[in-house]
Design a protein around this motif. Structure first.
Motif, mmCIF file in Angstrom:
data_model
loop_
_atom_site.group_PDB
_atom_site.id
_atom_site.type_symbol
_atom_site.label_atom_id
_atom_site.label_comp_id
_atom_site.label_asym_id
_atom_site.label_seq_id
_atom_site.Cartn_x
_atom_site.Cartn_y
_atom_site.Cartn_z
ATOM 1 N N VAL A 1 0.849 -1.349 -0.022
ATOM 2 C CA VAL A 1 -0.015 0.016 0.191
ATOM 3 C C VAL A 1 0.957 1.269 -0.125
ATOM 4 O O VAL A 1 0.627 2.017 -0.807
ATOM 5 N N LEU A 2 1.812 1.203 0.783
ATOM 6 C CA LEU A 2 2.915 2.225 0.771
ATOM 7 C C LEU A 2 3.600 2.686 -0.166
ATOM 8 O O LEU A 2 3.839 3.845 -0.835
ATOM 9 N N SER A 3 3.787 1.650 -1.021
ATOM 10 C CA SER A 3 4.556 1.698 -2.217
ATOM 11 C C SER A 3 3.854 2.711 -3.116
ATOM 12 O O SER A 3 4.586 3.372 -4.077
ATOM 13 N N VAL A 4 2.589 2.645 -3.341
ATOM 14 C CA VAL A 4 1.685 3.671 -4.254
ATOM 15 C C VAL A 4 1.812 4.968 -3.530
ATOM 16 O O VAL A 4 2.111 6.043 -4.330
ATOM 17 N N PHE A 5 1.931 5.295 -2.328
ATOM 18 C CA PHE A 5 2.160 6.529 -1.847
ATOM 19 C C PHE A 5 3.366 7.183 -2.071
ATOM 20 O O PHE A 5 3.612 8.345 -2.447
ATOM 21 N N ILE A 6 4.552 6.205 -2.145
ATOM 22 C CA ILE A 6 5.826 6.638 -2.404
ATOM 23 C C ILE A 6 5.845 7.077 -3.826
ATOM 24 O O ILE A 6 6.598 8.061 -4.019
ATOM 25 N N ALA A 7 5.481 6.303 -4.507
ATOM 26 C CA ALA A 7 5.481 6.751 -5.992
ATOM 27 C C ALA A 7 4.786 7.887 -6.351
ATOM 28 O O ALA A 7 5.410 8.688 -7.016
ATOM 29 N N LEU A 8 3.761 8.376 -5.616
ATOM 30 C CA LEU A 8 2.966 9.581 -5.928
ATOM 31 C C LEU A 8 3.820 10.731 -5.306
ATOM 32 O O LEU A 8 3.900 11.675 -6.014
ATOM 33 N N VAL A 9 4.309 10.656 -4.071
ATOM 34 C CA VAL A 9 5.248 11.722 -3.816
ATOM 35 C C VAL A 9 6.400 11.796 -4.318
ATOM 36 O O VAL A 9 6.814 13.171 -4.577
ATOM 37 N N PHE A 10 6.949 10.960 -4.815
ATOM 38 C CA PHE A 10 8.243 11.002 -5.785
ATOM 39 C C PHE A 10 8.051 11.765 -7.036
ATOM 40 O O PHE A 10 8.687 12.691 -7.022
ATOM 41 N N ALA A 11 6.636 11.576 -7.586
ATOM 42 C CA ALA A 11 6.484 12.423 -8.637
ATOM 43 C C ALA A 11 6.326 13.903 -8.682
ATOM 44 O O ALA A 11 6.577 14.578 -9.296
ATOM 45 N N ILE A 12 5.624 14.036 -7.350
ATOM 46 C CA ILE A 12 5.174 15.339 -6.952
ATOM 47 C C ILE A 12 6.694 16.205 -6.637
ATOM 48 O O ILE A 12 6.982 17.317 -6.989
ATOM 49 N N LEU A 13 7.463 15.496 -5.647
ATOM 50 C CA LEU A 13 8.729 16.260 -5.389
ATOM 51 C C LEU A 13 9.455 16.382 -6.615
ATOM 52 O O LEU A 13 10.476 17.305 -6.881
ATOM 53 N N SER A 14 9.730 15.539 -7.531
ATOM 54 C CA SER A 14 10.537 15.690 -8.876
ATOM 55 C C SER A 14 9.928 16.666 -9.636
ATOM 56 O O SER A 14 10.694 17.374 -10.374
ATOM 57 N N PHE A 15 8.748 16.929 -9.677
ATOM 58 C CA PHE A 15 8.226 18.112 -10.612
ATOM 59 C C PHE A 15 8.269 19.295 -9.789
ATOM 60 O O PHE A 15 8.774 20.474 -10.289
ATOM 61 N N VAL A 16 8.116 19.476 -8.516
ATOM 62 C CA VAL A 16 8.151 20.739 -7.952
ATOM 63 C C VAL A 16 9.452 21.218 -7.554
ATOM 64 O O VAL A 16 9.873 22.161 -7.838
ATOM 65 N N PHE A 17 10.310 20.283 -7.105
ATOM 66 C CA PHE A 17 11.828 20.516 -7.021
ATOM 67 C C PHE A 17 12.697 20.049 -8.139
ATOM 68 O O PHE A 17 12.776 20.360 -9.063
ATOM 69 N N THR A 18 13.348 18.680 -7.823
ATOM 70 C CA THR A 18 14.339 18.144 -8.758
ATOM 71 C C THR A 18 14.148 16.573 -8.362
ATOM 72 O O THR A 18 13.608 15.972 -7.448
ATOM 73 N N LEU A 19 14.746 16.016 -9.795
ATOM 74 C CA LEU A 19 14.729 14.520 -9.534
ATOM 75 C C LEU A 19 15.356 14.036 -8.304
ATOM 76 O O LEU A 19 15.045 13.128 -7.577
ATOM 77 N N ALA A 20 16.598 14.659 -7.905
ATOM 78 C CA ALA A 20 17.344 14.232 -6.925
ATOM 79 C C ALA A 20 16.631 14.321 -5.556
ATOM 80 O O ALA A 20 16.739 13.382 -4.833
ATOM 81 N N SER A 21 15.596 15.196 -5.382
ATOM 82 C CA SER A 21 14.763 15.494 -4.168
ATOM 83 C C SER A 21 13.892 14.210 -4.149
ATOM 84 O O SER A 21 13.686 13.761 -3.240
#
Length: 662
Positions: free
Chosen positions: A59-79
């Motif tokens: 279940v948490l893997s879905v959450f991780i993928a979603l937040v990863f996409a948001i942070l990569s878009f708002v900040f950088t891929l490294a974030s």
């Protein structure tokens, strides 16, 4: 030192931690159990725990993928990648600790049967040490690598990447703590209400369908959940301290690296503290205390030597010392209110019914807040005055958590000892074995209470460090309590711990009700179950707790993450001011409410066990029935809602720090 030299230190100490953890883990899993019944029971617990963990992580893997996409878009891929690393490292620590704990419980009971009390005690402690040193090692390794790769790399925003790592650890910790807490208390409350109160059968009786789920819950709540909680505090305190060092000591590598170096020293000190326990020949509780004291002494000696060698301002050593001692102070106060004379008085009030038990237990929780909070306030004041900056306060937070290897080992010992008692009872071992496991379990209750006090204290210091870092990053020199925006944020933030507590308590109630219905059904429909001629459907009870925990953990987690974002952007240009007030309100009410719940819950639990030991009528008496009802309320207090507040204040602080970098 050059940056490469620091990498050598981080890497070398991490290698020591990895090697020790691997050696202990190998020793535990290599043990052979020839008793078929106990092996079967242990297998049920192990499979139930790992099934829950795998479902939770999916279940948490879905959450991780979603937040990863948001942070990569708002900040950088490294974030985004840093967030994923923080989340995965927290999950890995929980997985390894769980694997060790669910094997150590089986080995502990066999050692109690074959070799006696001391051997069983040391086995349970070693099983807990896998969780402790996994947390310390993975945290040090992850933070050290980010520091080495990005601190002097001008192509990346070092602070943003560092905070993203902490956000990953904090997010997973909240879901793990809430989910694990709901699982364990749904099973525990269901087992107690039907088994003890309605059917009059003993705790851990194999006839109780919820008994395996109860033992599984000890692992997922008090091992994986607590490990994620402490790991998040460990990471958060270092991040807050490094952030403050960036403002007060920009460009000075010896100060920027100091928080991580203290963690490295603390890991080595924890190793020494663990092995020192094997040398003591005294009461088991004293052995645990002495091992912790040895680790703290070694840590302080090592820190003093390092600061002197590196010509770092020795005023900071005062902050380091106060931080290390604060954990001891909070632990002693917690021990008094959950294991001392207040427990005997609480047990005595149970003679007049559940009402007086509940009233007096709650009063203990309220009173237990005063000394720890005053101690924290005094330490913060003295540290800031002595060091002349908030950096000293942040080092107190790091210092308190630097010896997490030994402190987490002592805490993780508790659920292993508890499980050993359950396996002994369900396997039909004689009273001699049960006497040993009961003694280990009683000691585990003490270590669990101390662990919760330590977790709350560390959460306060880590949150203060992160809060200070947020104010600096958001360019807030001071919070004006006459400013309507600040006051609005303050009051809204103050309600958050109560909202989260309401949601988690209600979740436990709903899940426990489902468990009660299922246990009653099995006693009614399975012929011969009460007579011990048929076996209960343990898997169905595990499934009920798992499904309830995974579903019920979502709303508290989502609200905790969305609240700071709503405050930040809802107030427009004054968003940071409102967010500052919001964090201040949440931190204050969060720590007070968390201490109240944790200590009241621990008091109710130990008062019940004091009566079960033969006092005031013993098991089955009216006083015992009243104490069981008190413990029913105390269970979600101390194992679900209270611990969740630690993570609430830390997660909102680190998320706010990340928002301030926008």
């Amino acid at each position: 030192m050059e940056l490469s030299h620091y990498l050598g230190v981080f890497g070398g100490v991490s290698l020591v931690g990895i090697s020790l953890t691997a050696a202990i883990f190998k020793k535990i899993v290599s043990h052979k159990n020839t008793d078929q019944r106990s092996a079967y029971i242990a297998k049920l617990i192990r499979e139930g725990a790992m099934t829950f963990l795998k479902k939770e992580y999916s279940v948490l893997s879905v959450f991780i993928a979603l937040v990863f996409a948001i942070l990569s878009f708002v900040f950088t891929l490294a974030s985004g990648l840093s967030f994923v690393c923080g989340a995965l490292s927290s999950m890995l620590a929980g997985y390894i600790g769980m694997k060790a704990a669910t094997r150590a419980n089986e080995v502990t009971v066999i050692e109690a049967k074959d070799r006696g009390e001391r051997a069983a005690f040391l086995t349970a402690l070693l099983g807990g040490s896998v969780m402790g040193f996994t947390v310390a090692t993975i945290g040090l390794l992850g933070l050290g690598l980010i520091f080495f790769l990005f601190v002097e790399n001008n192509n990346y925003n070092f602070l943003n990447i560092l905070v993203s790592f902490g956000l990953g650890a904090s997010s997973i910790a909240l879901f793990a703590r809430v989910g694990g807490g709901i699982f364990t208390k749904a099973a525990d409350v269901g087992a107690d209400l039907v088994g003890k109160v309605e059917m009059g059968i003993p705790e851990d009786d194999p006839r109780n369908p919820a008994v395996i789920a109860d033992n599984v819950g000890d692992c997922v709540g008090d091992t994986a959940g607590m490990g994620a909680d402490i790991y998040e505090s460990y990471v958060g305190s270092v991040i807050g301290s490094i952030t403050l060092a960036l403002y007060f000591y920009a460009g000075k590598l010896e100060y920027l690296s100091l928080p991580i170096m203290l963690c490295a020293i603390g890991l080595i000190a924890s190793v020494i503290g663990l092995f020192s326990i094997f040398l003591f020949r005294t009461q088991l509780s004293k052995m645990l205390h002495y091992g912790t004291y040895v680790a703290i002494a070694c840590f302080l000696a090592g820190s003093y030597a390092y600061l002197s060698c590196m010509n770092i301002d020795m005023a900071l050593f005062g902050a380091i010392t106060l931080g290390a001692l604060s954990g001891v102070i909070i632990g002693l106060v917690t021990d008094h209110y959950t294991s001392g004379s207040p427990i005997h008085k609480l047990a005595e009030t149970s003679k007049s019914g559940a009402g007086t038990n509940l009233i007096y237990g709650l009063s203990i929780g309220f009173e237990s807040v005063v000394l720890p909070v005053c101690a924290i306030a005094i330490i913060v004041f003295i540290t800031n005055q002595y060091c002349g900056s908030l950096f000293g306060v942040s080092l107190a937070a790091v210092s308190m958590l630097a010896t997490v290897g030994i402190t987490m080992s002592v805490d993780a010992y508790g659920p292993i000892a508890d499980n050993a008692g359950g396996i002994s009872e369900m396997s039909g071992f004689g009273p001699e074995v049960r006497k040993i496991t009961d003694k280990l379990d009683a000691l585990g209750n003490m270590t669990a209470a101390l662990g919760k006090g330590f977790a709350i204290g560390s959460a306060v210091f880590a949150s203060l460090a992160l809060f200070s870092a947020f104010c600096l990053e958001a360019k807030i020199p001071a919070l004006n309590l006459l400013d309507p925006v600040v006051i609005t944020g303050l009051f809204i933030g103050g309600t958050m711990p109560f909202l989260l507590s309401a949601l988690t308590m209600r979740s436990v109630g709903r899940a426990a009700w489902k468990m009660v219905i299922e246990v009653r059904r099995q006693f009614k429909e399975i012929a011969g179950l009460m007579e011990g001629k048929a076996e209960a459907d343990y898997a169905r009870c595990i499934e009920i707790s798992t499904d309830a925990a995974l579903w019920e953990m979502l709303l508290p987690g989502v609200l905790t993450i969305l609240a700071p974002i709503a405050i930040k952007f809802g107030f427009g240009a004054q968003g940071n001011l409102a967010l500052g007030g919001f964090l201040a309100g949440a931190t204050l009410t969060g720590v007070v409410l968390a201490l109240t719940m944790a200590n009241a819950g621990g008091a109710w639990d130990n008062a019940k066990k004091y009566i079960e030991a033969g006092n005031f009528g013993g098991k089955g008496s009216d006083a015992h029935k009243a104490a069981v009802i008190g413990d029913t309320l105390g269970d979600p207090f101390k194992d679900t809602s209270g611990p969740s507040l630690n993570i609430l204040i830390k997660l909102m602080s680190i998320l706010s720090l990340l928002l301030a970098t926008i």
